[in-house]
Design an enzyme around this catalytic site. Sequence first.
Site, short mmCIF file in Angstrom:
data_model
loop_
_atom_site.label_atom_id
_atom_site.label_comp_id
_atom_site.label_asym_id
_atom_site.label_seq_id
_atom_site.Cartn_x
_atom_site.Cartn_y
_atom_site.Cartn_z
N GLY A 296 0.80 -1.22 0.00
CA GLY A 296 0.00 0.00 0.00
C GLY A 296 0.82 1.26 0.00
N GLU B 241 5.47 -5.73 0.92
CA GLU B 241 5.06 -5.99 -0.47
C GLU B 241 5.03 -4.66 -1.22
OE1 GLU B 241 1.29 -7.99 -0.09
OE2 GLU B 241 2.04 -9.22 1.56
N PRO B 242 6.12 -4.31 -1.92
CA PRO B 242 6.20 -2.98 -2.52
C PRO B 242 5.20 -2.73 -3.63
CG PRO B 242 8.05 -4.35 -3.19
CD PRO B 242 7.34 -5.10 -2.11
N ARG C 147 2.80 -1.56 -6.07
CA ARG C 147 2.66 -0.38 -6.90
C ARG C 147 3.88 0.53 -6.83
NH1 ARG C 147 -2.18 3.08 -6.27
NH2 ARG C 147 -2.80 1.63 -4.66
N CYS D 259 -19.57 4.30 -23.13
CA CYS D 259 -20.91 4.86 -22.98
C CYS D 259 -21.27 5.04 -21.50
CB CYS D 259 -21.92 3.93 -23.67
SG CYS D 259 -23.58 4.62 -23.72
#
Length: 281
Positions: A96, A138-139, A141, A208
């Site tokens: 995160g 957990e890197p 991103r 759309c």
Amino acid sequence: MVRVVPGISAGGHEKIRTGTDGQKFGLSIADGYAQHAVARILDQPQLELTGLHCHLGSQITSVKPYLAAVRRMVGLMARRHEQHGLVPPELDLGGGHGIAYRPGEDALDLTSLARKVRTELADACASAGLPVPRLVIEPGRGTAGPAGVALYRVLSVKHSGETVFVAVDGGLSDNPRPALYGVRYAPRLIGRHSPAAPARVTVVGRHCEAGDILAADAELPADVRPGDLLAVPVAGAYHLSMASGYNLVGRPSVVAVRDGLARLLVRRESMEDVLGRDVGL
């Protein structure tokens, strides 16, 4: 491992905060389900409890939530040690880590995170009389995001009162994040130099939906026109993984670029691909 909900609210939007009670992820400390899960695993001789895991949310730009998570997770470990005499060898604090999608935005200071989390974990374990577990993050991103750039071609430009809409050949099918939880990007004109003054525009997708907006209040040259190319930085983490066949629009290709050379990694999805699953024709 057991996914634990530590009861901590953190993240850039309520829809991406996963460390709080009352949502679908993980087992809560507050209601005892996390403790119950640990006990059940320990009662099964064919299972081995290798660690505890938590994930607080996404786009977190402050170290403080992680420090609070360390304290609560070590508290859970201490209580399990008192009851079962066991200390899980691994603690995974998830990811995160917030990154800047536009100039001037905040990003998480990873050096500060590493230093403070390591110190907090050592102090908390010392106070509880526990050995320090292996720390995992957990890197995600933070690594993949800045590595990618999304390219769009301008299809049309529409003036509606004081608003200028710049429509491109993508949108919800390759990036639903602005519509889902208000992520803001900074598209840039590439491929030609424009002497025109900057203007505020709204970059919209081809789908759309009135909510198919890729970038509201973006700054582009006032002479932006059909055929132009727009680049959206920091697109490496979620454009590919969240792309879909929304409105039966094929998913885009992925190209690796390095030192002036390009290599196709994922080909563009064709209409033949989309229709290939039809069995009633």
